[in-house]
Design a protein around this motif. Structure first.
Motif, short mmCIF file in Angstrom:
data_model
loop_
_atom_site.label_atom_id
_atom_site.label_comp_id
_atom_site.label_asym_id
_atom_site.label_seq_id
_atom_site.Cartn_x
_atom_site.Cartn_y
_atom_site.Cartn_z
N SER A 199 18.32 10.37 78.09
CA SER A 199 17.13 10.00 77.33
C SER A 199 15.85 10.16 78.13
N GLY A 200 15.96 10.56 79.40
CA GLY A 200 14.77 10.68 80.25
C GLY A 200 14.90 11.83 81.23
N LEU A 202 14.46 13.18 85.64
CA LEU A 202 14.80 12.87 87.02
C LEU A 202 13.82 11.88 87.64
N LEU A 203 12.54 12.01 87.32
CA LEU A 203 11.49 11.27 88.00
C LEU A 203 11.30 9.85 87.48
N ASP A 204 11.88 9.55 86.31
CA ASP A 204 11.58 8.28 85.65
C ASP A 204 11.92 7.06 86.50
N SER A 205 13.02 7.12 87.24
CA SER A 205 13.46 5.94 88.00
C SER A 205 13.01 5.97 89.46
N LEU A 206 12.30 7.02 89.85
CA LEU A 206 11.92 7.16 91.26
C LEU A 206 10.62 6.42 91.55
N ILE A 207 10.50 5.97 92.79
CA ILE A 207 9.32 5.22 93.24
C ILE A 207 8.18 6.19 93.54
N ASP A 208 7.00 5.86 93.03
CA ASP A 208 5.79 6.56 93.42
C ASP A 208 5.11 5.69 94.47
N PRO A 209 5.22 6.02 95.73
CA PRO A 209 4.74 5.12 96.79
C PRO A 209 3.22 4.95 96.75
N PRO A 210 2.73 3.78 97.09
CA PRO A 210 1.28 3.57 97.11
C PRO A 210 0.59 4.36 98.20
N SER A 211 1.34 4.71 99.24
CA SER A 211 0.80 5.57 100.30
C SER A 211 1.92 6.44 100.82
N LEU A 212 1.57 7.55 101.43
CA LEU A 212 2.57 8.48 101.94
C LEU A 212 3.27 7.88 103.16
N PRO A 213 4.55 8.22 103.36
CA PRO A 213 5.22 7.77 104.57
C PRO A 213 4.58 8.38 105.81
N ALA A 214 4.77 7.75 106.95
CA ALA A 214 4.08 8.17 108.18
C ALA A 214 4.43 9.60 108.58
N TRP A 215 5.62 10.06 108.21
CA TRP A 215 6.06 11.40 108.63
C TRP A 215 5.46 12.53 107.79
N LEU A 216 4.79 12.18 106.68
CA LEU A 216 4.23 13.20 105.79
C LEU A 216 2.73 13.02 105.67
#
Length: 324
Positions: A199-200, A202-216
């Motif tokens: 019903s949805g 791939l991206l629906d359940s994934l976290i959109d981080p408030p900031s990028l991780p340190a490695w990116l």
């Protein structure tokens, strides 16, 4: 150390964009999905400084490389053919092949198919596996409510529509959710390489981080976004659409072993480790890779190992190369 150079090379009837740095014995670096050659930016510099010629292509269908029209032109054998031709065009007799994610699958198959051209192999994340008892389309789970992500990727046009709607959001979510930054993994941890609800998307359940991780760094994310904004995701998804065909082709290799020296690295929080049976597959590797020198687990790292833990990967890679 100067930044890596970028150029185009015609190999195996296809135009490949490559990043390169350094001089010395040849090391080919193969990225995964959804990445490009820029995923190896830390290794290009480190390998060049250590006395090696590091070459990272955008694999066919990715970045600035050519994207063949036919879905059937994205088997592992096609990509191994690109790498063999690339070694020839570069004027070398052989190379060490290194890969992460899909690139690891390609690297294992290159070493299995052409040990005369690929004298050693380093795989990140994906272990060498024997041929499955049935085609992946029959093996991977699906129900009326959910399906394994490879089934979702295999339906032409479906995943492209979702992933290309907002490329920056797509990459930000997938990179973060498959990284070690989400913490220790369990059944409730968002995993882009898991089950997708019918019903949805791939991206629906994934976290959109408030900031990028340190490695990116933002500038590095921008490079990936720019690349996929140009190429789209169809080329990368076509690798998944050939899983059954790869399985069929592997029948000709039944019983063969990876006979060249090998090294396997995996992040402690890699998404693949959460899949049923993966620990047993990793434990079985010495049987089919008899010259496997080590299996090393990288603490707190996830699926994008060469980006998340570049110092660890660079040190392990250079040590392995110098011992050959």
């Amino acid at each position: 150390m100067t930044a890596y150079r970028q150029t185009f090379i015609e190999a195996n009837g296809i135009r490949l964009h490559v990043a390169e740095q350094g001089d010395g014995p040849l090391v080919l670096l193969c990225h995964g999905f959804p990445e490009t050659s820029h995923a190896w930016r830390h290794q290009l510099a480190a390998l060049a400084h250590a006395g090696f010629r590091a070459i990272a292509p955008d694999l066919r269908g990715y970045g600035s490389s050519e994207c063949p029209t036919a879905t059937g032109q994205y088997t592992t054998w096609d990509v191994v053919g690109d790498l063999v031709a690339l070694v020839d065009i570069l004027g070398e007799r052989d190379a060490v092949v290194v890969g992460n994610d899909w690139g690891a699958t390609i690297a294992w198959q290159a070493a299995l198919l052409r040990p005369d051209r690929f004298r050693a192999v380093v795989a990140l994340g994906v272990p060498m596996m024997g041929r499955a008892p049935m085609a992946p389309s029959r093996l991977f789970p699906q129900t009326d409510q959910t399906r394994f992500y490879t089934h979702y990727f295999s339906e032409p046009g479906l995943a492209e529509t979702e992933l290309e709607r907002d490329v920056a959001t797509t990459l930000r979510k997938i990179y973060f959710s498959a990284s070690g930054d989400v913490g220790a993994r369990d059944a409730n941890t968002p995993n882009p390489f898991g089950l997708v609800p019918r019903s949805g998307g791939l991206l629906d359940s994934l976290i959109d981080p408030p900031s990028l991780p340190a490695w990116l760094a933002p500038a590095d994310l921008d490079k990936f976004v720019q690349a996929f904004s140009i190429s789209g995701f169809r080329g990368g998804l076509n690798y998944y659409r050939n899983l059954d065909r790869n399985w069929e082709l592997q029948s000709a290799l039944e019983g063969l072993l990876v006979e060249v020296p090998a090294l396997y690295l995996v992040g402690e929080r890699d998404t693949g480790l959460a899949m049923p049976g993966m620990q047993e597959i990793i434990g079985d590797m010495p049987r089919i890779v008899p010259r496997l020198s080590a299996t090393r687990v990288v603490p707190r790292a996830g699926h994008w190992l060469q980006q998340e833990a570049p110092d660890f990967v660079n040190a392990a890679l250079i040590e392995f190369l110098r011992d050959l």
